[in-house]
Design a protein around this motif. Structure first.
Motif, PDB file in Angstrom:
ATOM      1  N   VAL A  39      52.044  37.442  31.415  1.00  0.00           N
ATOM      2  CA  VAL A  39      52.545  38.954  30.387  1.00  0.00           C
ATOM      3  C   VAL A  39      51.282  38.364  29.365  1.00  0.00           C
ATOM      4  CG1 VAL A  39      53.348  38.361  28.337  1.00  0.00           C
ATOM      5  CG2 VAL A  39      54.734  37.623  30.511  1.00  0.00           C
ATOM      6  N   GLN A  40      50.289  37.088  29.509  1.00  0.00           N
ATOM      7  CA  GLN A  40      49.122  38.069  28.418  1.00  0.00           C
ATOM      8  C   GLN A  40      48.258  38.496  28.818  1.00  0.00           C
ATOM      9  OE1 GLN A  40      47.541  33.191  27.600  1.00  0.00           O
ATOM     10  NE2 GLN A  40      48.794  33.495  26.348  1.00  0.00           N
ATOM     11  N   LEU A  41      47.976  38.464  31.051  1.00  0.00           N
ATOM     12  CA  LEU A  41      46.688  39.524  30.968  1.00  0.00           C
ATOM     13  C   LEU A  41      46.955  40.908  31.614  1.00  0.00           C
ATOM     14  CD1 LEU A  41      44.907  36.869  33.361  1.00  0.00           C
ATOM     15  CD2 LEU A  41      44.501  37.650  31.640  1.00  0.00           C
ATOM     16  N   ARG A  42      48.115  41.045  31.473  1.00  0.00           N
ATOM     17  CA  ARG A  42      48.598  42.965  32.262  1.00  0.00           C
ATOM     18  C   ARG A  42      48.225  43.462  31.534  1.00  0.00           C
ATOM     19  NH1 ARG A  42      54.231  40.841  32.750  1.00  0.00           N
ATOM     20  NH2 ARG A  42      55.316  40.932  30.821  1.00  0.00           N
ATOM     21  N   GLY A  43      48.963  43.494  30.131  1.00  0.00           N
ATOM     22  CA  GLY A  43      48.412  44.073  28.799  1.00  0.00           C
ATOM     23  C   GLY A  43      49.332  45.035  29.324  1.00  0.00           C
ATOM     24  N   GLN A  44      49.338  46.401  28.776  1.00  0.00           N
ATOM     25  CA  GLN A  44      51.277  46.979  28.907  1.00  0.00           C
ATOM     26  C   GLN A  44      51.136  48.130  30.151  1.00  0.00           C
ATOM     27  OE1 GLN A  44      52.093  47.709  25.574  1.00  0.00           O
ATOM     28  NE2 GLN A  44      50.774  45.896  25.602  1.00  0.00           N
ATOM     29  N   LEU A  45      50.903  47.087  31.139  1.00  0.00           N
ATOM     30  CA  LEU A  45      51.300  48.636  32.526  1.00  0.00           C
ATOM     31  C   LEU A  45      52.896  48.456  32.529  1.00  0.00           C
ATOM     32  CD1 LEU A  45      49.941  45.366  35.590  1.00  0.00           C
ATOM     33  CD2 LEU A  45      49.142  47.879  34.401  1.00  0.00           C
ATOM     34  N   PRO A  46      53.485  49.472  32.577  1.00  0.00           N
ATOM     35  CA  PRO A  46      54.488  49.627  32.193  1.00  0.00           C
ATOM     36  C   PRO A  46      55.553  50.038  33.180  1.00  0.00           C
ATOM     37  CG  PRO A  46      53.445  51.785  33.236  1.00  0.00           C
ATOM     38  CD  PRO A  46      52.210  50.981  32.958  1.00  0.00           C
TER      39      PRO A  46
ATOM     40  N   LEU B  41      48.386  39.823  56.570  1.00  0.00           N
ATOM     41  CA  LEU B  41      47.870  40.944  56.234  1.00  0.00           C
ATOM     42  C   LEU B  41      47.234  40.530  55.284  1.00  0.00           C
ATOM     43  CD1 LEU B  41      51.019  43.334  55.623  1.00  0.00           C
ATOM     44  CD2 LEU B  41      49.249  43.209  57.573  1.00  0.00           C
ATOM     45  N   THR B  42      45.547  40.936  54.700  1.00  0.00           N
ATOM     46  CA  THR B  42      45.037  41.389  53.504  1.00  0.00           C
ATOM     47  C   THR B  42      46.093  41.926  52.310  1.00  0.00           C
ATOM     48  OG1 THR B  42      43.685  43.020  54.664  1.00  0.00           O
ATOM     49  CG2 THR B  42      43.064  41.063  55.120  1.00  0.00           C
ATOM     50  N   PRO B  43      45.111  42.488  51.524  1.00  0.00           N
ATOM     51  CA  PRO B  43      45.695  43.917  50.306  1.00  0.00           C
ATOM     52  C   PRO B  43      45.217  44.121  50.842  1.00  0.00           C
ATOM     53  CG  PRO B  43      45.126  41.973  49.282  1.00  0.00           C
ATOM     54  CD  PRO B  43      45.160  41.578  50.480  1.00  0.00           C
ATOM     55  N   ASP B  44      44.368  45.243  51.231  1.00  0.00           N
ATOM     56  CA  ASP B  44      44.017  45.934  52.285  1.00  0.00           C
ATOM     57  C   ASP B  44      45.238  47.206  53.326  1.00  0.00           C
ATOM     58  OD1 ASP B  44      42.198  46.991  50.137  1.00  0.00           O
ATOM     59  OD2 ASP B  44      40.117  46.080  51.546  1.00  0.00           O
TER      60      ASP B  44
ATOM     61  N   ASN C 248      47.066  37.068  43.998  1.00  0.00           N
ATOM     62  CA  ASN C 248      47.211  37.260  42.343  1.00  0.00           C
ATOM     63  C   ASN C 248      46.626  37.598  41.398  1.00  0.00           C
ATOM     64  OD1 ASN C 248      45.687  35.053  42.255  1.00  0.00           O
ATOM     65  ND2 ASN C 248      47.111  33.543  41.566  1.00  0.00           N
ATOM     66  N   ASP C 249      45.471  38.049  41.804  1.00  0.00           N
ATOM     67  CA  ASP C 249      44.686  38.954  41.256  1.00  0.00           C
ATOM     68  C   ASP C 249      44.907  40.407  41.095  1.00  0.00           C
ATOM     69  OD1 ASP C 249      43.780  39.722  43.790  1.00  0.00           O
ATOM     70  OD2 ASP C 249      41.275  39.100  43.818  1.00  0.00           O
ATOM     71  N   ARG C 250      46.139  41.309  41.204  1.00  0.00           N
ATOM     72  CA  ARG C 250      46.109  42.395  41.407  1.00  0.00           C
ATOM     73  C   ARG C 250      47.670  42.383  41.075  1.00  0.00           C
ATOM     74  NH1 ARG C 250      43.225  43.398  46.521  1.00  0.00           N
ATOM     75  NH2 ARG C 250      42.974  41.433  46.939  1.00  0.00           N
ATOM     76  N   THR C 251      48.943  43.685  40.512  1.00  0.00           N
ATOM     77  CA  THR C 251      50.331  44.292  40.810  1.00  0.00           C
ATOM     78  C   THR C 251      49.716  45.450  41.402  1.00  0.00           C
ATOM     79  OG1 THR C 251      50.024  42.442  38.500  1.00  0.00           O
ATOM     80  CG2 THR C 251      51.571  44.610  39.041  1.00  0.00           C
ATOM     81  N   THR C 252      50.581  45.706  42.171  1.00  0.00           N
ATOM     82  CA  THR C 252      51.160  46.920  42.287  1.00  0.00           C
ATOM     83  C   THR C 252      52.059  47.085  42.028  1.00  0.00           C
ATOM     84  OG1 THR C 252      49.435  46.538  44.029  1.00  0.00           O
ATOM     85  CG2 THR C 252      51.366  47.993  44.650  1.00  0.00           C
ATOM     86  N   ALA C 253      52.392  48.890  41.727  1.00  0.00           N
ATOM     87  CA  ALA C 253      53.652  49.171  41.014  1.00  0.00           C
ATOM     88  C   ALA C 253      54.669  50.218  42.376  1.00  0.00           C
ATOM     89  CB  ALA C 253      53.523  49.626  39.942  1.00  0.00           C
TER      90      ALA C 253
ATOM     91  N   GLY D  21      54.275  56.658  53.728  1.00  0.00           N
ATOM     92  CA  GLY D  21      54.462  57.415  52.714  1.00  0.00           C
ATOM     93  C   GLY D  21      54.920  57.116  51.207  1.00  0.00           C
ATOM     94  N   ILE D  22      54.963  55.636  50.552  1.00  0.00           N
ATOM     95  CA  ILE D  22      54.994  54.603  49.233  1.00  0.00           C
ATOM     96  C   ILE D  22      53.898  55.249  48.737  1.00  0.00           C
ATOM     97  CG2 ILE D  22      55.752  52.767  48.692  1.00  0.00           C
ATOM     98  CD1 ILE D  22      56.986  51.819  51.267  1.00  0.00           C
ATOM     99  N   ALA D  23      54.357  55.584  47.604  1.00  0.00           N
ATOM    100  CA  ALA D  23      53.582  55.182  46.067  1.00  0.00           C
ATOM    101  C   ALA D  23      52.905  53.913  45.897  1.00  0.00           C
ATOM    102  CB  ALA D  23      53.786  56.913  45.515  1.00  0.00           C
ATOM    103  N   HIS D  24      52.302  54.061  45.491  1.00  0.00           N
ATOM    104  CA  HIS D  24      51.506  52.521  44.679  1.00  0.00           C
ATOM    105  C   HIS D  24      50.581  52.563  43.955  1.00  0.00           C
ATOM    106  CE1 HIS D  24      48.624  51.679  48.083  1.00  0.00           C
ATOM    107  NE2 HIS D  24      49.077  52.119  48.947  1.00  0.00           N
ATOM    108  N   LYS D  25      50.379  52.086  43.264  1.00  0.00           N
ATOM    109  CA  LYS D  25      49.511  51.707  42.530  1.00  0.00           C
ATOM    110  C   LYS D  25      48.735  50.538  41.684  1.00  0.00           C
ATOM    111  CE  LYS D  25      47.204  53.952  37.809  1.00  0.00           C
ATOM    112  NZ  LYS D  25      46.008  54.866  38.147  1.00  0.00           N
ATOM    113  N   THR D  26      47.130  50.076  41.678  1.00  0.00           N
ATOM    114  CA  THR D  26      47.332  48.746  41.442  1.00  0.00           C
ATOM    115  C   THR D  26      46.453  48.472  40.778  1.00  0.00           C
ATOM    116  OG1 THR D  26      47.933  48.561  44.240  1.00  0.00           O
ATOM    117  CG2 THR D  26      46.064  46.755  42.803  1.00  0.00           C
ATOM    118  N   TYR D  27      46.507  47.149  39.820  1.00  0.00           N
ATOM    119  CA  TYR D  27      45.678  47.191  38.257  1.00  0.00           C
ATOM    120  C   TYR D  27      45.432  45.495  39.262  1.00  0.00           C
ATOM    121  CZ  TYR D  27      48.883  50.542  36.867  1.00  0.00           C
ATOM    122  OH  TYR D  27      49.673  51.597  36.768  1.00  0.00           O
ATOM    123  N   SER D  28      43.801  45.205  38.942  1.00  0.00           N
ATOM    124  CA  SER D  28      43.087  44.497  39.128  1.00  0.00           C
ATOM    125  C   SER D  28      42.703  43.394  37.760  1.00  0.00           C
ATOM    126  CB  SER D  28      41.932  44.721  39.684  1.00  0.00           C
ATOM    127  OG  SER D  28      41.858  45.067  40.862  1.00  0.00           O
ATOM    128  N   HIS D  29      43.151  41.657  37.680  1.00  0.00           N
ATOM    129  CA  HIS D  29      42.865  41.406  36.395  1.00  0.00           C
ATOM    130  C   HIS D  29      42.678  39.650  37.121  1.00  0.00           C
ATOM    131  CE1 HIS D  29      46.770  39.805  38.142  1.00  0.00           C
ATOM    132  NE2 HIS D  29      47.239  41.194  38.390  1.00  0.00           N
TER     133      HIS D  29
END
Length: 174
Positions: free
Chosen positions: A36-43, A5-8, A137-142, A18-26
């Motif tokens: 730890v250095q790159l993600r900033g303040q992701l909760p 699978l691709t990320p998309d 590894n260029d994104r983080t999904t919550a 029906g799973i809520a998700h939020k993705t941040y690029s980095h």
């Protein structure tokens, strides 16, 4: 073998479930220290995933909070498994369709042969949201812990939930 699978495609699968998700690029990260250095303040709980192979050829995906020190000998004993070592890059890609640095529970969607035994650290499940790479590894999904469990079940896996002893995370969050 079908292509991984691709990320998309992963996001579409989460949406279909029906799973809520939020993705941040980095920028791409390969270690916990880089993340730890790159993600900033992701909760939420920031996690690591270990692709392991036991002495008899069994495959394991162990998912824990990033600050958790995993003693492979103690872990194997706790799980009643033969001695663990890290799975190599070729086997990782063959089974989970991801490269080193991108290991994630989301890769279980690529384990169509159900070759991997999933192990989740109980302390990790006390954090909301949980953060993982979405197959690259260029994104983080919550996602929420309950949604992680639903996703893993939808992939045909039943995780073993254990207390990994050497976790030094925020005890108040557990």
């Amino acid at each position: 073998m079908r292509p991984p699978l691709t990320p998309d495609q992963l996001f579409a699968r989460l949406d279909a479930l029906g799973i809520a998700h939020k993705t941040y690029s980095h920028p791409p990260v390969f270690t916990v220290a880089e993340a730890v250095q790159l993600r900033g303040q992701l909760p939420g709980g920031h996690c690591k995933s270990l692709f392991l192979k036991d002495k008899k050829g069994g495959l394991w995906l162990v998912v824990a909070l990033e600050e958790c020190r995993v003693d492979l000998k103690k872990l194997a004993e706790a799980l009643g498994a033969p001695r663990f070592s890290f799975g190599n890059a070729e086997l990782l890609y063959e089974v989970l369709g991801v490269r080193p640095g991108s290991v994630t529970p989301f890769a279980l969607a690529n384990d169509s042969g159900h070759r991997v035994t999933v192990v989740l650290d109980r302390a990790m499940l006390g954090h909301d949201p949980l953060n993982y790479h979405p197959l690259e590894n260029d994104r983080t999904t919550a996602i929420a812990p309950a949604d992680l469990s639903r996703f893993i079940a939808a992939c045909g896996h039943t995780p073993r939930i254990i207390d990994i002893e050497d976790c030094e995370g925020d005890a108040a969050a557990r």
